[in-house]
Design an enzyme around this catalytic site. Structure first.
Site, mmCIF file in Angstrom:
data_model
loop_
_atom_site.group_PDB
_atom_site.id
_atom_site.type_symbol
_atom_site.label_atom_id
_atom_site.label_comp_id
_atom_site.label_asym_id
_atom_site.label_seq_id
_atom_site.Cartn_x
_atom_site.Cartn_y
_atom_site.Cartn_z
ATOM 1 N NE ARG A 183 -1.442 -2.466 2.815
ATOM 2 C CZ ARG A 183 -1.578 -3.747 2.495
ATOM 3 N NH1 ARG A 183 -2.688 -4.166 1.978
ATOM 4 N NH2 ARG A 183 -0.607 -4.620 2.730
ATOM 5 C CB THR A 184 3.379 2.559 2.376
ATOM 6 O OG1 THR A 184 2.584 2.059 3.446
ATOM 7 C CG2 THR A 184 3.932 3.925 2.738
ATOM 8 C CE LYS A 201 27.312 -5.385 -5.412
ATOM 9 N NZ LYS A 201 27.747 -4.350 -6.362
ATOM 10 N NE ARG A 249 6.976 0.668 5.109
ATOM 11 C CZ ARG A 249 5.762 0.152 5.032
ATOM 12 N NH1 ARG A 249 5.597 -1.120 4.717
ATOM 13 N NH2 ARG A 249 4.701 0.901 5.255
ATOM 14 C CG HIS A 258 3.195 3.830 8.719
ATOM 15 N ND1 HIS A 258 3.356 4.669 7.641
ATOM 16 C CD2 HIS A 258 2.775 2.642 8.205
ATOM 17 C CE1 HIS A 258 3.035 4.029 6.528
ATOM 18 N NE2 HIS A 258 2.701 2.791 6.850
HETATM 19 N N1 CP Z 1 -0.334 -0.069 5.899
HETATM 20 C C1 CP Z 1 0.870 -0.318 5.342
HETATM 21 O O1 CP Z 1 1.901 0.282 5.696
HETATM 22 O O2 CP Z 1 0.843 -1.286 4.381
HETATM 23 P P1 CP Z 1 2.104 -1.723 3.524
HETATM 24 O O3 CP Z 1 3.072 -2.413 4.469
HETATM 25 O O4 CP Z 1 1.600 -2.638 2.451
HETATM 26 O O5 CP Z 1 2.742 -0.497 2.968
#
Ligand code: CP
Length: 331
Positions: free
Chosen positions: A82-83, A110, A132, A160
């Site tokens: 999603r993100t 590496k 991320r 998040h």
């Molecule tokens: N909600 C969320 O962060 O989903 P993803 O891990 O798929 O990005």
């Protein structure tokens, strides 16, 4: 005769004037590292801007030139559906040049460090880096060593922020407000960055937040943030306006936090029967990915009160708003 102004009233009682909170027109920080850095006014600015961005997504041609000539690097060290996808769609809708780094086929394998990876990407002069990472604080490190603007797309068990913003956007779309709502957040509290960002945001906007999970997955000291903590799902759900279920994060667990997944579902899983304890018009949320039959029953996840796919759709508008407010609204 005109009514006395606030200034007149303040002077008349000999007290200094207390300034009313003013709507924010810009974000103060260069980066979006966490909800902790945002005022209530800045959160509302992002949500209001996302309303305008949502309208762009409803047009036949879903593209505006706002970020034309800007380059955004999406650097995902952890899996994401999603993100990552919604950031990429948001960037493309704003006409940015986007680049996804596949960490598994980069020089990270590496042994190149996060800092060296970021500095080498920086050498190619991107304007923004969306990151991320499995370690809490990774985006903060980048913000100290990089010239680019940094957006936190999830760091370890810390924050998040864009997830909490899209959750608030979705709640506001259904309930018209956040203040005063009873919001129950149930599941793996200990490992959840979604929980931390949501608690900060929802409390900042005046919600009555309840958190619930097994004692082994409770977050020590969570009450300090002004939330109610309980191990009783029935207590958490009672008369709730919003029910937000959190994923059991097996990949972050070493050792047994509960006897079995079946046992967890029996005690903490959201079934249709349990959902009836919430208000009749309560909405059901989940940030995804879902463990069906573990934290939520399939008929609830797919049922009429579920807004889970709306959350995903709103993620694009909210991320467009963040990109615009950080980079597109400055000269
Ligand atoms: N909600 C969320 O962060 O989903 P993803 O891990 O798929 O990005």
């Amino acid at each position: 005769m005109s009514a006395p102004s606030n200034l007149d009233r303040a002077e008349s009682v000999g007290r200094p004037l207390r300034e009313e909170p003013r709507p924010a027109t810009r974000l103060r920080a260069r980066h979006l590292l966490g909800i902790a850095d945002l005022s209530a006014e800045e959160i509302l600015l992002i949500l209001d801007t996302a309303e305008a961005m949502k309208e762009i997504g409803a047009r036949p041609i879903k593209k505006v030139p706002t970020l034309r000539g800007r380059t955004v690097v999406n650097l995902f060290f952890e899996p994401s559906t999603r993100t990552r996808t919604s950031f990429e769609i948001a960037e493309k809708r704003l006409s940015a040049d986007t680049l996804g780094i596949a960490v598994g086929t980069s020089s990270v394998v590496k042994g190149e460090t996060l800092a060296d990876t970021a500095l080498n990407l920086e050498a190619m002069a991107p304007d923004m880096i969306v990151i991320r990472h499995g370690s809490s604080g990774a985006p903060h490190l980048l913000s100290r060593i990089c010239r680019s603007r940094i957006i936190n797309a999830g760091d370890g068990m810390h924050e998040h922020p864009t997830q909490a913003l899209l959750d608030a956007f979705t709640i506001r779309a259904h309930k018209g407000r956040i203040a005063g709502l009873k919001i129950a957040i149930v599941g793996d509290l200990l490992h959840s960055r979604v929980l931390r960002s949501n608690v900060l945001l929802l409390k900042r906007l005046g919600a009555d937040v309840w958190v619930c999970g097994p004692p082994t997955l409770m977050l020590p000291g969570i009450e300090q943030f002004g939330v109610h903590a309980t191990t009783s799902i029935d207590e958490a759900l009672a008369d709730a306006d919003v029910v937000m279920m959190l994923r059991i994060q097996l990949e972050r667990m070493q050792g047994g936090f509960f006897p079995s997944l079946r046992e967890y579902f029996n005690v903490f899983g959201l079934t249709a029967e349990r959902a009836r304890r919430a208000k009749a018009d309560a909405i059901i949320m989940h940030p995804g990915p879902m463990n069906r039959g573990v934290e939520i029953a399939s008929d609830v996840a797919d049922g009429p009160y579920s807004v889970i796919l709306e959350q995903v759709a709103n993620g694009v508008a909210v991320r467009m708003a963040v990109l615009y407010l950080l980079e597109g609204s400055v000269a």
